[in-house]
Write a protein that holds these residues in place. Sequence first.
Motif, PDB file in Angstrom:
ATOM      1  N   LEU A  49      -5.559   9.077  14.239  1.00  0.00           N
ATOM      2  CA  LEU A  49      -4.168   9.233  14.404  1.00  0.00           C
ATOM      3  C   LEU A  49      -3.923   9.368  16.010  1.00  0.00           C
ATOM      4  O   LEU A  49      -4.806   9.766  16.703  1.00  0.00           O
ATOM      5  CB  LEU A  49      -3.589  10.056  13.543  1.00  0.00           C
ATOM      6  CG  LEU A  49      -3.913   9.883  11.858  1.00  0.00           C
ATOM      7  CD1 LEU A  49      -3.394  11.190  11.189  1.00  0.00           C
ATOM      8  CD2 LEU A  49      -3.276   8.377  11.576  1.00  0.00           C
ATOM      9  N   GLN A  50      -2.802   9.189  16.491  1.00  0.00           N
ATOM     10  CA  GLN A  50      -2.068   9.560  17.623  1.00  0.00           C
ATOM     11  C   GLN A  50      -1.138  10.655  17.712  1.00  0.00           C
ATOM     12  O   GLN A  50      -0.410  10.598  16.861  1.00  0.00           O
ATOM     13  CB  GLN A  50      -1.811   8.283  18.421  1.00  0.00           C
ATOM     14  CG  GLN A  50      -1.467   8.690  19.907  1.00  0.00           C
ATOM     15  CD  GLN A  50      -1.032   7.309  20.725  1.00  0.00           C
ATOM     16  OE1 GLN A  50      -0.437   6.185  19.960  1.00  0.00           O
ATOM     17  NE2 GLN A  50      -0.945   7.484  21.930  1.00  0.00           N
ATOM     18  N   CYS A  51      -1.374  11.503  18.683  1.00  0.00           N
ATOM     19  CA  CYS A  51      -0.800  12.774  18.650  1.00  0.00           C
ATOM     20  C   CYS A  51       0.735  12.187  19.062  1.00  0.00           C
ATOM     21  O   CYS A  51       0.854  11.809  20.159  1.00  0.00           O
ATOM     22  CB  CYS A  51      -1.203  13.941  19.348  1.00  0.00           C
ATOM     23  SG  CYS A  51      -0.064  15.209  19.512  1.00  0.00           S
ATOM     24  N   ALA A  60      -8.090  11.684  11.241  1.00  0.00           N
ATOM     25  CA  ALA A  60      -7.019  11.805  10.405  1.00  0.00           C
ATOM     26  C   ALA A  60      -7.047  13.313   9.589  1.00  0.00           C
ATOM     27  O   ALA A  60      -6.042  14.069   9.077  1.00  0.00           O
ATOM     28  CB  ALA A  60      -6.617  10.743   9.211  1.00  0.00           C
ATOM     29  N   SER A  61      -8.485  13.720   9.431  1.00  0.00           N
ATOM     30  CA  SER A  61      -8.566  15.056   8.629  1.00  0.00           C
ATOM     31  C   SER A  61      -8.169  15.994   9.457  1.00  0.00           C
ATOM     32  O   SER A  61      -7.812  17.260   8.813  1.00  0.00           O
ATOM     33  CB  SER A  61     -10.023  14.958   8.325  1.00  0.00           C
ATOM     34  OG  SER A  61     -10.889  15.287   9.629  1.00  0.00           O
ATOM     35  N   GLU A  62      -7.840  15.940  10.665  1.00  0.00           N
ATOM     36  CA  GLU A  62      -7.415  17.099  11.435  1.00  0.00           C
ATOM     37  C   GLU A  62      -5.847  17.211  11.895  1.00  0.00           C
ATOM     38  O   GLU A  62      -5.311  17.780  12.500  1.00  0.00           O
ATOM     39  CB  GLU A  62      -8.178  17.232  12.869  1.00  0.00           C
ATOM     40  CG  GLU A  62      -9.621  17.332  12.808  1.00  0.00           C
ATOM     41  CD  GLU A  62     -10.167  17.267  14.125  1.00  0.00           C
ATOM     42  OE1 GLU A  62      -9.621  17.265  15.214  1.00  0.00           O
ATOM     43  OE2 GLU A  62     -11.665  17.211  14.114  1.00  0.00           O
ATOM     44  N   ASN A  63      -5.225  16.185  11.157  1.00  0.00           N
ATOM     45  CA  ASN A  63      -3.871  15.808  11.284  1.00  0.00           C
ATOM     46  C   ASN A  63      -2.892  17.116  10.936  1.00  0.00           C
ATOM     47  O   ASN A  63      -3.213  18.042  10.027  1.00  0.00           O
ATOM     48  CB  ASN A  63      -3.340  14.945  10.357  1.00  0.00           C
ATOM     49  CG  ASN A  63      -2.134  14.399  10.652  1.00  0.00           C
ATOM     50  OD1 ASN A  63      -1.495  14.445  11.942  1.00  0.00           O
ATOM     51  ND2 ASN A  63      -1.152  13.824   9.595  1.00  0.00           N
ATOM     52  N   VAL A  64      -1.888  17.498  11.523  1.00  0.00           N
ATOM     53  CA  VAL A  64      -0.831  18.368  11.378  1.00  0.00           C
ATOM     54  C   VAL A  64       0.278  17.765  11.293  1.00  0.00           C
ATOM     55  O   VAL A  64       1.196  17.541  12.372  1.00  0.00           O
ATOM     56  CB  VAL A  64      -0.862  19.362  12.535  1.00  0.00           C
ATOM     57  CG1 VAL A  64       0.296  20.559  12.151  1.00  0.00           C
ATOM     58  CG2 VAL A  64      -2.317  20.004  12.619  1.00  0.00           C
ATOM     59  N   ARG A  69       6.115  13.179  11.629  1.00  0.00           N
ATOM     60  CA  ARG A  69       5.426  12.664  12.760  1.00  0.00           C
ATOM     61  C   ARG A  69       3.903  13.357  12.765  1.00  0.00           C
ATOM     62  O   ARG A  69       3.779  14.358  11.920  1.00  0.00           O
ATOM     63  CB  ARG A  69       5.806  12.991  14.136  1.00  0.00           C
ATOM     64  CG  ARG A  69       7.329  12.192  13.920  1.00  0.00           C
ATOM     65  CD  ARG A  69       7.961  12.317  15.336  1.00  0.00           C
ATOM     66  NE  ARG A  69       7.371  11.375  16.282  1.00  0.00           N
ATOM     67  CZ  ARG A  69       7.691  11.303  17.973  1.00  0.00           C
ATOM     68  NH1 ARG A  69       8.519  12.334  17.909  1.00  0.00           N
ATOM     69  NH2 ARG A  69       7.290  10.465  18.525  1.00  0.00           N
ATOM     70  N   ASN A  70       3.006  12.868  13.395  1.00  0.00           N
ATOM     71  CA  ASN A  70       1.481  13.256  13.418  1.00  0.00           C
ATOM     72  C   ASN A  70       1.349  14.243  14.471  1.00  0.00           C
ATOM     73  O   ASN A  70       1.781  13.524  15.841  1.00  0.00           O
ATOM     74  CB  ASN A  70       0.591  12.045  13.231  1.00  0.00           C
ATOM     75  CG  ASN A  70       0.795  11.570  11.974  1.00  0.00           C
ATOM     76  OD1 ASN A  70       0.911  12.043  10.864  1.00  0.00           O
ATOM     77  ND2 ASN A  70       0.454  10.141  11.999  1.00  0.00           N
ATOM     78  N   TYR A  71       0.536  15.312  14.584  1.00  0.00           N
ATOM     79  CA  TYR A  71       0.273  16.064  15.446  1.00  0.00           C
ATOM     80  C   TYR A  71      -1.245  16.310  15.576  1.00  0.00           C
ATOM     81  O   TYR A  71      -1.745  16.558  14.378  1.00  0.00           O
ATOM     82  CB  TYR A  71       1.034  17.288  15.953  1.00  0.00           C
ATOM     83  CG  TYR A  71       2.576  16.854  15.888  1.00  0.00           C
ATOM     84  CD1 TYR A  71       3.162  16.615  17.129  1.00  0.00           C
ATOM     85  CD2 TYR A  71       3.530  16.795  14.995  1.00  0.00           C
ATOM     86  CE1 TYR A  71       4.336  16.100  17.446  1.00  0.00           C
ATOM     87  CE2 TYR A  71       4.560  16.472  14.903  1.00  0.00           C
ATOM     88  CZ  TYR A  71       5.333  16.257  16.299  1.00  0.00           C
ATOM     89  OH  TYR A  71       6.445  15.760  16.553  1.00  0.00           O
ATOM     90  N   CYS A  72      -1.663  16.706  16.921  1.00  0.00           N
ATOM     91  CA  CYS A  72      -3.079  16.953  16.970  1.00  0.00           C
ATOM     92  C   CYS A  72      -3.593  18.430  16.457  1.00  0.00           C
ATOM     93  O   CYS A  72      -4.590  18.773  16.065  1.00  0.00           O
ATOM     94  CB  CYS A  72      -3.736  16.601  18.165  1.00  0.00           C
ATOM     95  SG  CYS A  72      -3.071  17.244  19.618  1.00  0.00           S
TER      96      CYS A  72
END
Length: 80
Positions: A49-51, A60-64, A69-72
Amino acid sequence: MTRILFWLALAFLVVAAIRSKLKSNSRPPKQQPPVRRAPPKEAETEPMLQCAHCGVHYPASENVPAAGRNYCSAAHAPTA
């Protein structure tokens, strides 16, 4: 007379040794039977995924997720 025979015999042995060495180098090497290897296992991959804040790609397992939206990391996610 023995000196001449000695030198002839020595010359013959040197020439024979050189010819033998050259002949053994010109032969193709013996082919070894093929080594059977197990087929390579496919690596287990996970989507990236892209922050939305910094643009870094991360697993993706570290997604917040935040605000849809997706954040690192939590530091990049907007606070409410």
